[in-house]
Design an enzyme around this catalytic site. Structure first.
Site, mmCIF file in Angstrom:
data_model
loop_
_atom_site.group_PDB
_atom_site.id
_atom_site.type_symbol
_atom_site.label_atom_id
_atom_site.label_comp_id
_atom_site.label_asym_id
_atom_site.label_seq_id
_atom_site.Cartn_x
_atom_site.Cartn_y
_atom_site.Cartn_z
ATOM 1 N N ASP A 78 0.840 -1.200 0.000
ATOM 2 C CA ASP A 78 0.000 0.000 0.000
ATOM 3 C C ASP A 78 0.876 1.251 0.000
ATOM 4 O O ASP A 78 2.073 1.183 0.244
ATOM 5 C CB ASP A 78 -0.978 0.008 1.184
ATOM 6 C CG ASP A 78 -0.294 -0.347 2.482
ATOM 7 O OD1 ASP A 78 0.820 0.141 2.713
ATOM 8 O OD2 ASP A 78 -0.888 -1.113 3.270
ATOM 9 N N ASP A 80 1.388 5.296 1.211
ATOM 10 C CA ASP A 80 1.039 6.426 2.076
ATOM 11 C C ASP A 80 1.633 7.689 1.473
ATOM 12 O O ASP A 80 2.709 7.654 0.872
ATOM 13 C CB ASP A 80 1.628 6.227 3.478
ATOM 14 C CG ASP A 80 1.044 4.997 4.159
ATOM 15 O OD1 ASP A 80 -0.123 4.668 3.890
ATOM 16 O OD2 ASP A 80 1.769 4.362 4.940
ATOM 17 N N ASP A 159 9.874 5.829 12.703
ATOM 18 C CA ASP A 159 10.614 4.876 13.521
ATOM 19 C C ASP A 159 12.033 4.592 13.019
ATOM 20 O O ASP A 159 13.012 4.943 13.676
ATOM 21 C CB ASP A 159 9.802 3.578 13.749
ATOM 22 C CG ASP A 159 9.142 3.027 12.490
ATOM 23 O OD1 ASP A 159 9.424 3.541 11.389
ATOM 24 O OD2 ASP A 159 8.348 2.069 12.598
HETATM 25 P P1 ATP Z 1 4.145 -2.119 6.053
HETATM 26 O O1 ATP Z 1 2.937 -1.313 5.674
HETATM 27 O O2 ATP Z 1 4.879 -2.724 4.933
HETATM 28 O O3 ATP Z 1 3.874 -3.046 7.144
HETATM 29 P P2 ATP Z 1 5.133 0.427 6.863
HETATM 30 O O4 ATP Z 1 6.522 0.903 7.158
HETATM 31 O O5 ATP Z 1 4.432 1.083 5.733
HETATM 32 O O6 ATP Z 1 5.215 -1.115 6.669
HETATM 33 P P3 ATP Z 1 2.959 1.330 8.467
HETATM 34 O O7 ATP Z 1 2.484 0.781 9.767
HETATM 35 O O8 ATP Z 1 2.087 1.282 7.284
HETATM 36 O O9 ATP Z 1 4.319 0.571 8.173
HETATM 37 O O10 ATP Z 1 3.416 2.816 8.758
HETATM 38 C C1 ATP Z 1 3.779 3.739 7.735
HETATM 39 C C2 ATP Z 1 4.939 4.594 8.214
HETATM 40 O O11 ATP Z 1 4.550 5.335 9.371
HETATM 41 C C3 ATP Z 1 6.173 3.829 8.634
HETATM 42 O O12 ATP Z 1 7.006 3.524 7.536
HETATM 43 C C4 ATP Z 1 6.825 4.786 9.593
HETATM 44 O O13 ATP Z 1 7.520 5.796 8.897
HETATM 45 C C5 ATP Z 1 5.636 5.427 10.285
HETATM 46 N N1 ATP Z 1 5.255 4.701 11.507
HETATM 47 C C6 ATP Z 1 4.308 3.746 11.628
HETATM 48 N N2 ATP Z 1 4.212 3.305 12.888
HETATM 49 C C7 ATP Z 1 5.103 4.002 13.599
HETATM 50 C C8 ATP Z 1 5.472 4.018 14.969
HETATM 51 N N3 ATP Z 1 4.893 3.206 15.851
HETATM 52 N N4 ATP Z 1 6.438 4.887 15.346
HETATM 53 C C9 ATP Z 1 7.013 5.728 14.461
HETATM 54 N N5 ATP Z 1 6.714 5.747 13.167
HETATM 55 C C10 ATP Z 1 5.775 4.907 12.721
HETATM 56 MG MG MG Z 2 2.368 0.787 5.092
#
Ligand code: ATP
Ligand code: MG
Length: 467
Positions: A78, A80, A159
């Protein structure tokens, strides 16, 4: 005139609270030849969103996990988008845009095309809350964070360095505030800022560290890994629903077995799922259970990596099966007859789980259906097989039974029989039923059968209905 203008601003953006930009440093600008992101892997809809925002005069970037995956050459699941437009400003630019969330408002922009609709999640740059004491609990956990900020602040709040890169599709440039691209090349997962402080703010980041390390195959930087052992008990403070979501993401990452090993190595699995404690902590005694869970997870990983769907109910049914089997056998040993023994065992198994991470109710009925179908696969006479095959969850129950066959807990001949039965025409099915009658002891591994042979009369229990 001026008051009119101020009123208009207030009416349009009642929630805007921009902070003064902290000194977060300038980003490194990485051109296409250095990041090598393939534009074909981009979602057209995500690009539509950044283009629309940019044409309206705002800054807009693809951000987070999508940029990480693109830089790894993987098509993101997905997309963002991060922008300096406020949620209201974003919403006004798109026809299908919905404001989501109260703690921090974001906008879901939905696109309908062939197949599933695609949702692009658009969030406004968030502020750093370093000095905002009232936003932080005693443990350091962030409680409230609804303040917009600069892009640099937004990056510092993320993060890991590899999750904090911003990609502008129009210039094909990556903005990198924390050396994410260098860490990508070193295959290192590094927390932004002081890792211990970041884990205290949000203990779920410890689980995310393990999940991303398993998914990317990267190594956790030493300073990022070090505090985890000491801080693991902070996960107890995290609301159970959030913990559940995160564990579900971990199990559905396509790298669940590696991630579970990672949890174990980091000492993080305690109290998350009692079953994980049980399986990961005990040695040889739990070998059979371990084999079953390992096979189930490998199967799940394979399905996810090849783009197939996996039901969470099925997944939890497999994880809890060894526990259920133990309870079922214990109930039978107490003299309870087969089917009631199974149903009591289901109640016990599910109740035990509520001491750790609660398995949410929505999956419970799927689990119960899959489990209660298992003894029914042994009845291969009369109308039984025809009725079973018509249950709405038959396919899940059948897949589950095949896993049991693969670890030798169920007779593989039964698995084969059902595989043939599904594929056969009516005459073939009759022939299979006839052959099953003459098969000696075809299901000796079931607790049900053992009891049946010892005490034939007590097995008059009704066949359980699915659901
Ligand atoms: P995936 O969707 O592949 O599991 P992702 O990195 O996109 O991984 P998401 O949970 O969709 O994870 O979050 C999008 C973004 O938001 C992350 O890449 C990170 O930059 C930020 N993020 C999400 N959760 C946190 C958190 N708990 N603390 C800090 N930043 C976060
Ligand atoms: Mg994501």
């Amino acid at each position: 005139m001026i008051t009119k203008f101020i009123k208009r601003i207030l009416r349009r953006d009642p929630m805007v609270k921009h902070t003064q930009a902290n000194n977060t440093g300038a980003p490194k600008r990485i051109p296409k030849k250095a990041h090598r992101i393939d534009p074909h892997l981009l979602s057209k809809n995500a690009v539509k969103v950044t283009d629309t925002l940019q044409q309206a005069g705002y800054e807009a970037f693809i951000v987070g996990g999508a940029v990480r995956d693109l830089a790894l050459g993987i098509g993101p699941k997905d997309f963002d988008v991060a922008t300096n437009a406020t949620p209201d400003q974003v919403q006004r630019l798109f026809r299908k845009a919905r404001l989501i969330g109260r703690r921090f408002q974001i906008v879901h922009v939905t696109f309908f095309g062939k197949g599933h609709p695609e949702i692009i999640e658009v969030s406004t740059f968030r502020a750093l809350l370093d000095n905002a004491g009232d936003h932080v609990a005693e443990s350091g956990r962030i409680l409230r964070d609804n303040v917009w900020g600069s892009q640099g602040e937004d990056a510092a709040r993320r993060d890991f360095t590899i999750n904090a890169m911003y990609y502008d599709p129009s210039s094909e440039t990556v903005l990198d505030y924390h050396g994410g691209m260098a860490d990508m090349q070193k295959k290192t997962l590094r927390m932004i800022g002081d890792p211990a402080k970041r884990y205290r703010e949000d203990p779920v980041r410890m689980l995310r560290a393990i999940r991303f390390a398993a998914k990317t195959g990267f190594t956790l930087d030493a300073a990022t890994r070090a505090p985890i052992a000491k801080l693991s008990n902070l996960l107890q403070d995290v609301p159970s629903a959030r913990l559940f979501d995160e564990i579900l993401k971990l199990l559905m990452s396509g790298y669940s077995w590696a991630a579970i090993q990672g949890l174990k190595d980091a000492g993080l699995h305690h109290g998350l799922l009692p079953l994980l404690d049980h399986i990961l902590d005990s040695g040889e005694g739990s070998k059979g259970a371990n084999d079953f869970v390992k096979l189930a997870l490998a199967n799940t990983d394979q399905r996810i990596q090849s783009g197939k769907s996996v039901s969470a109910g099925f997944l939890f049914a497999t994880l809890l099966w060894p526990d259920l089997l133990k309870n079922w056998k214990a109930n039978i040993a107490k003299g309870i007859s087969n089917i009631p023994a199974l149903h009591d065992a289901m109640d016990d198994t599910i109740a035990t789980q509520s001491s750790g991470m609660t398995i949410q109710r929505r999956f419970e009925s799927d689990m119960r259906e899959i489990w209660s179908m298992q003894p029914r696969f042994e009845k291969r006479a009369g109308r039984y097989p025809y009725r079973l095959i018509e249950s709405p969850r038959f396919r899940a129950g059948y897949d589950f039974m095949l896993l049991r066959c693969a670890t030798g807990e169920q007779d593989p001949a039964i698995g084969q029989w059902w595989t043939d039965f599904i594929a056969a025409d009516p005459a073939g099915q009759e022939a299979l039923m006839a052959s099953a009658k003459t098969e000696p002891g075809s299901s000796a591994s079931s607790p049900a059968k053992r009891r049946r042979r010892r005490k034939p009369k007590s097995d008059s229990s009704p066949e359980p209905e699915a659901g």
